[in-house]
Design a protein around this motif. Sequence first.
Motif, PDB file in Angstrom:
ATOM      1  N   GLU A   4       5.570 -46.707   9.803  1.00 34.21           N
ATOM      2  CA  GLU A   4       5.755 -46.732   8.475  1.00 34.21           C
ATOM      3  C   GLU A   4       4.715 -46.727   7.646  1.00 34.21           C
ATOM      4  OE1 GLU A   4       7.696 -50.363   9.278  1.00 34.21           O
ATOM      5  OE2 GLU A   4       8.985 -49.558  10.545  1.00 34.21           O
ATOM      6  N   MET A   5       5.112 -46.717   6.660  1.00 36.01           N
ATOM      7  CA  MET A   5       4.808 -46.591   5.259  1.00 36.01           C
ATOM      8  C   MET A   5       3.345 -48.129   5.268  1.00 36.01           C
ATOM      9  SD  MET A   5       5.036 -43.817   4.057  1.00 36.01           S
ATOM     10  CE  MET A   5       5.579 -43.217   5.554  1.00 36.01           C
ATOM     11  N   GLY A   6       2.220 -47.722   5.353  1.00 37.76           N
ATOM     12  CA  GLY A   6       1.368 -49.158   5.329  1.00 37.76           C
ATOM     13  C   GLY A   6       0.800 -49.086   6.601  1.00 37.76           C
ATOM     14  N   SER A   7       1.399 -48.463   7.709  1.00 34.76           N
ATOM     15  CA  SER A   7       1.426 -48.586   9.001  1.00 34.76           C
ATOM     16  C   SER A   7      -0.221 -47.938   9.506  1.00 34.76           C
ATOM     17  CB  SER A   7       1.880 -48.206  10.391  1.00 34.76           C
ATOM     18  OG  SER A   7       3.403 -48.120   9.945  1.00 34.76           O
ATOM     19  N   VAL A   8      -1.380 -48.716  10.000  1.00 33.06           N
ATOM     20  CA  VAL A   8      -1.959 -49.262  10.604  1.00 33.06           C
ATOM     21  C   VAL A   8      -2.124 -47.810  11.712  1.00 33.06           C
ATOM     22  CG1 VAL A   8      -4.920 -49.110  11.137  1.00 33.06           C
ATOM     23  CG2 VAL A   8      -3.566 -50.569   8.878  1.00 33.06           C
ATOM     24  N   VAL A   9      -3.340 -46.403  11.312  1.00 30.47           N
ATOM     25  CA  VAL A   9      -3.706 -45.499  12.737  1.00 30.47           C
ATOM     26  C   VAL A   9      -4.837 -44.839  12.909  1.00 30.47           C
ATOM     27  CG1 VAL A   9      -1.022 -44.839  11.782  1.00 30.47           C
ATOM     28  CG2 VAL A   9      -3.233 -43.690  10.640  1.00 30.47           C
ATOM     29  N   LYS A  10      -4.348 -44.542  14.197  1.00 29.20           N
ATOM     30  CA  LYS A  10      -5.814 -43.375  14.745  1.00 29.20           C
ATOM     31  C   LYS A  10      -5.025 -42.219  13.937  1.00 29.20           C
ATOM     32  CE  LYS A  10      -8.285 -42.557  18.627  1.00 29.20           C
ATOM     33  NZ  LYS A  10      -8.481 -42.362  19.939  1.00 29.20           N
ATOM     34  N   ALA A  11      -5.691 -41.151  13.753  1.00 28.78           N
ATOM     35  CA  ALA A  11      -5.818 -40.054  12.899  1.00 28.78           C
ATOM     36  C   ALA A  11      -6.545 -39.463  13.636  1.00 28.78           C
ATOM     37  CB  ALA A  11      -5.442 -40.101  11.510  1.00 28.78           C
ATOM     38  N   ARG A  12      -6.242 -37.609  14.280  1.00 26.72           N
ATOM     39  CA  ARG A  12      -7.346 -36.883  14.545  1.00 26.72           C
ATOM     40  C   ARG A  12      -7.125 -35.429  13.774  1.00 26.72           C
ATOM     41  NH1 ARG A  12      -4.232 -37.350  18.391  1.00 26.72           N
ATOM     42  NH2 ARG A  12      -3.769 -35.491  17.975  1.00 26.72           N
ATOM     43  N   TYR A  13      -8.984 -35.479  12.366  1.00 23.76           N
ATOM     44  CA  TYR A  13      -8.041 -34.675  12.003  1.00 23.76           C
ATOM     45  C   TYR A  13      -9.703 -33.595  12.042  1.00 23.76           C
ATOM     46  CZ  TYR A  13      -8.621 -32.869   6.856  1.00 23.76           C
ATOM     47  OH  TYR A  13      -7.914 -31.389   6.412  1.00 23.76           O
ATOM     48  N   LYS A  14      -9.239 -32.288  12.107  1.00 20.82           N
ATOM     49  CA  LYS A  14     -10.474 -31.386  12.475  1.00 20.82           C
ATOM     50  C   LYS A  14     -11.097 -31.890  14.144  1.00 20.82           C
ATOM     51  CE  LYS A  14     -10.348 -29.266   7.851  1.00 20.82           C
ATOM     52  NZ  LYS A  14     -10.659 -28.258   7.244  1.00 20.82           N
ATOM     53  N   THR A  15     -12.283 -31.997  13.927  1.00 19.12           N
ATOM     54  CA  THR A  15     -13.745 -32.201  15.072  1.00 19.12           C
ATOM     55  C   THR A  15     -13.140 -33.540  14.936  1.00 19.12           C
ATOM     56  OG1 THR A  15     -15.082 -31.901  14.547  1.00 19.12           O
ATOM     57  CG2 THR A  15     -13.708 -30.502  15.613  1.00 19.12           C
ATOM     58  N   GLY A  16     -12.885 -34.195  13.968  1.00 20.40           N
ATOM     59  CA  GLY A  16     -13.525 -35.865  13.733  1.00 20.40           C
ATOM     60  C   GLY A  16     -12.333 -36.675  14.138  1.00 20.40           C
ATOM     61  N   THR A  17     -12.626 -38.112  14.082  1.00 13.18           N
ATOM     62  CA  THR A  17     -11.337 -39.398  14.745  1.00 13.18           C
ATOM     63  C   THR A  17     -11.300 -40.553  13.791  1.00 13.18           C
ATOM     64  OG1 THR A  17     -10.941 -38.546  16.702  1.00 13.18           O
ATOM     65  CG2 THR A  17     -10.341 -40.429  16.723  1.00 13.18           C
ATOM     66  N   TYR A  18     -10.561 -40.959  13.050  1.00 15.58           N
ATOM     67  CA  TYR A  18      -9.974 -41.494  11.917  1.00 15.58           C
ATOM     68  C   TYR A  18      -9.598 -42.849  12.010  1.00 15.58           C
ATOM     69  CZ  TYR A  18     -12.673 -37.807   9.196  1.00 15.58           C
ATOM     70  OH  TYR A  18     -13.745 -36.971   9.406  1.00 15.58           O
ATOM     71  N   VAL A  19      -9.939 -44.180  11.111  1.00 14.42           N
ATOM     72  CA  VAL A  19      -8.757 -44.045  11.095  1.00 14.42           C
ATOM     73  C   VAL A  19      -8.314 -44.970   9.866  1.00 14.42           C
ATOM     74  CG1 VAL A  19      -8.119 -48.090  11.680  1.00 14.42           C
ATOM     75  CG2 VAL A  19      -9.813 -46.845  13.079  1.00 14.42           C
ATOM     76  N   GLY A  20      -6.977 -44.889   9.960  1.00 18.01           N
ATOM     77  CA  GLY A  20      -6.776 -45.103   7.900  1.00 18.01           C
ATOM     78  C   GLY A  20      -5.039 -45.423   8.413  1.00 18.01           C
ATOM     79  N   SER A  21      -4.308 -45.476   6.866  1.00 18.25           N
ATOM     80  CA  SER A  21      -3.585 -45.975   6.092  1.00 18.25           C
ATOM     81  C   SER A  21      -2.389 -45.169   6.512  1.00 18.25           C
ATOM     82  CB  SER A  21      -3.316 -47.525   5.207  1.00 18.25           C
ATOM     83  OG  SER A  21      -2.470 -47.925   5.446  1.00 18.25           O
ATOM     84  N   ILE A  22      -0.698 -44.778   6.206  1.00 19.99           N
ATOM     85  CA  ILE A  22      -0.225 -44.062   6.088  1.00 19.99           C
ATOM     86  C   ILE A  22       0.320 -44.515   5.195  1.00 19.99           C
ATOM     87  CG2 ILE A  22       2.031 -43.233   6.087  1.00 19.99           C
ATOM     88  CD1 ILE A  22       1.960 -43.625   9.869  1.00 19.99           C
ATOM     89  N   LYS A  23       0.176 -43.529   3.455  1.00 23.07           N
ATOM     90  CA  LYS A  23       0.700 -43.582   2.559  1.00 23.07           C
ATOM     91  C   LYS A  23       2.091 -42.643   2.060  1.00 23.07           C
ATOM     92  CE  LYS A  23      -2.117 -46.347   1.377  1.00 23.07           C
ATOM     93  NZ  LYS A  23      -2.735 -47.605   1.368  1.00 23.07           N
ATOM     94  N   GLU A  24       2.051 -41.629   2.935  1.00 22.55           N
ATOM     95  CA  GLU A  24       3.087 -40.929   2.321  1.00 22.55           C
ATOM     96  C   GLU A  24       3.465 -40.292   3.920  1.00 22.55           C
ATOM     97  OE1 GLU A  24       3.550 -38.098  -0.406  1.00 22.55           O
ATOM     98  OE2 GLU A  24       2.080 -39.895  -2.346  1.00 22.55           O
ATOM     99  N   GLU A  25       4.900 -39.931   3.586  1.00 26.15           N
ATOM    100  CA  GLU A  25       5.357 -39.014   5.086  1.00 26.15           C
ATOM    101  C   GLU A  25       5.782 -37.656   4.504  1.00 26.15           C
ATOM    102  OE1 GLU A  25       9.187 -38.635   8.158  1.00 26.15           O
ATOM    103  OE2 GLU A  25       8.363 -40.061   7.267  1.00 26.15           O
ATOM    104  N   ARG A  26       5.424 -36.507   5.127  1.00 26.64           N
ATOM    105  CA  ARG A  26       5.651 -35.223   4.265  1.00 26.64           C
ATOM    106  C   ARG A  26       5.823 -33.654   5.270  1.00 26.64           C
ATOM    107  NH1 ARG A  26       0.338 -34.770   0.320  1.00 26.64           N
ATOM    108  NH2 ARG A  26       0.505 -36.077  -0.952  1.00 26.64           N
ATOM    109  N   GLY A  27       7.127 -34.326   5.214  1.00 26.13           N
ATOM    110  CA  GLY A  27       7.415 -33.125   6.482  1.00 26.13           C
ATOM    111  C   GLY A  27       6.965 -33.778   7.725  1.00 26.13           C
TER     112      GLY A  27
END
Length: 126
Positions: A4-27
Amino acid sequence: MTLEMGSVVKARYKTGTYVGSIKEERGKFYLVEILAVLKHPQQGDLHHPKETEDVFFHERRALAQNEKANIPKTAVSAYTNTVPEYSDSLRTAVQQLKHDLKEQPSSRYQELALANVETLEKDYFK
């Protein structure tokens, strides 16, 4: 598990991996605000990994603290550990990348990648 919005997530982006927070859902994507770096992006050309001939050898920076990125939902999962402080996580990720590169057999890729990482390190932690 539903994210959900605000959830803390692990996100893979290109070849990096990050911790982030969901701000919006975009399809098919989430807009994720970066909180920490788990794995620093690899250096070089994304489409020709570890190659140096006839490719543009990119310096790849980690996403910045609070930077927002559109990340495919398939590359995002719940993160339940304690969120590390951004600069500490970046330092750890850079050190791990340098260690991994130094463990590889000597090559032109290793030489160029280490040079990029050392330049980035000076810029990140000045």
